[in-house]
Design an enzyme around this catalytic site. Structure first.
Site, short mmCIF file in Angstrom:
data_model
loop_
_atom_site.label_atom_id
_atom_site.label_comp_id
_atom_site.label_asym_id
_atom_site.label_seq_id
_atom_site.Cartn_x
_atom_site.Cartn_y
_atom_site.Cartn_z
N CYS A 1 34.69 32.18 34.68
CA CYS A 1 35.54 31.34 35.53
C CYS A 1 36.18 32.27 36.56
O CYS A 1 37.37 32.58 36.47
CB CYS A 1 36.59 30.61 34.70
SG CYS A 1 35.92 29.72 33.27
N ALA A 2 35.40 32.70 37.53
CA ALA A 2 35.74 33.89 38.30
C ALA A 2 36.77 33.70 39.41
O ALA A 2 37.50 34.63 39.73
CB ALA A 2 34.47 34.49 38.91
N CYS B 1 46.60 31.78 31.41
CA CYS B 1 47.96 32.07 31.90
C CYS B 1 48.91 31.02 31.33
O CYS B 1 49.83 30.53 31.99
CB CYS B 1 48.01 32.13 33.43
SG CYS B 1 47.25 30.73 34.28
#
Length: 323
Positions: free
Chosen positions: A79-80, A221
């Site tokens: 998931c760049a 995150c």
């Protein structure tokens, strides 16, 4: 000296951050220190500097410290976008040393980073970020861009699996409330609950694509254990169950389990950022959700007020299945 300082827990002394006294931000940098802004802009353009969130650096630092990501490695960033980890990994994998130079990489066997994102628009932004990075063409030519759903990423046609995989999965982002004013007002436990299934599928796929001895670094995150510890625990449990069923010769599930690898949870590299403050993951958690009626399997908050009128009652469940 009063605006930026070296990060205290970084032995390499190559990571800098704004001091708390400076109160620097993107919006006031030009006014507070035009010379610092010029340094950052020029350094970012010529590849001398890379601007990145401290938390965002940790997955690649961890993989590198464990020697799972090194010069010559084949790396998948599932998931760049927006690309900071891709660039960070690229500087290691596509070089012959930790300080890549043209004459060092010319004849070396270079690694490759496969940068994947399911959204084509985000992939275009990622390509632009790589082009703007200022890195040598020898390095940037070692990026391959793909546009797949990470949860069903196809196996390499060569049959050679990956040395290291970065799975920084889509998440609620509730760990970014200090910098994103929109997160907290829109927060709901339903967000993390809804993402858990996708996060688990992506991690499972990563574990299927990693080579024997390779390492997957799973990150978000978010501070929500439903998106973190619960995902890792569920993946380990599923892999364990698949291999147990395969070992028992269950013909009905043989097709499903034939690619199930044996996996283990790896500790944080002991020599990496020794003074970095961290703590073990939690081992127990409950699942929250708003409901209009009280369920026998749940416990409820006693607080009354407008929140219950707007969303229903906040209830807590002992398991994801019950929720």
């Amino acid at each position: 000296n009063n605006l930026v300082s070296v990060v205290k827990y970084d032995p390499s002394q190559t990571i800098y951050q704004a001091t708390s006294e400076s109160e620097l931000s993107k919006s006031n940098l030009s006014k507070v220190s035009p010379s610092l802004k010029e340094l950052l802009v020029n350094g970012s353009q010529d590849g001398t500097l890379a601007r990145q969130e401290l938390g965002s650096m940790l997955p690649v630092l961890c993989l590198s410290a464990g020697n799972w990501l090194k010069p010559g490695s084949k790396v998948l960033d599932l998931c760049a976008s927006p690309g900071s980890k891709t660039l960070q990994a690229l500087e290691i994998a596509a070089s012959s040393s930790s300080s890549p130079k043209r004459n060092e990489t010319k004849n070396a066997k270079l690694g490759r980073v496969i940068a994947n994102d399911v959204h084509s628009a985000r992939l275009d932004s990622l390509k632009d970020a790589v082009d703007r990075s200022g890195l040598d063409d020898i390095l940037t030519s070692r990026v391959t861009y793909t546009n797949f759903d990470a949860s069903v990423f196809p196996p390499p046609k060569s049959g050679k699996l990956f040395d290291a995989i970065i799975a920084d999965v889509p998440c609620s982002g509730d760990g970014t409330i200090r910098k994103d004013k929109h997160i907290l007002p829109n927060w709901s436990p339903a967000t993390g609950n809804a993402l858990h299934g996708l996060q688990l599928k992506i991690l499972m796929r990563a574990l299927e694509l990693i080579k024997v001895g390779g390492v997957v670094c799973y990150s978000t995150c978010s501070l929500n254990p439903v998106e973190d510890e619960a995902v890792v625990a569920a993946a380990l449990k599923r892999m364990c169950n698949k291999n147990a069923r395969k070992k028992n010769g269950d013909v009905k599930v043989e097709k499903d389990v034939q690619s199930a690898p044996a996996v283990e949870l790896i500790e944080w590299p002991k020599d990496l950022l020794p003074d970095f403050k961290r703590r073990p993951g939690v081992e127990q958690w409950r699942i929250a959700g708003y409901s209009n009626s009280v369920d026998k399997d749940s416990t409820s908050d006693d607080d009354e007020g407008d929140v219950n009128d707007d969303f229903g009652q906040l209830s807590w469940y002992d398991s994801y299945e019950k929720a």
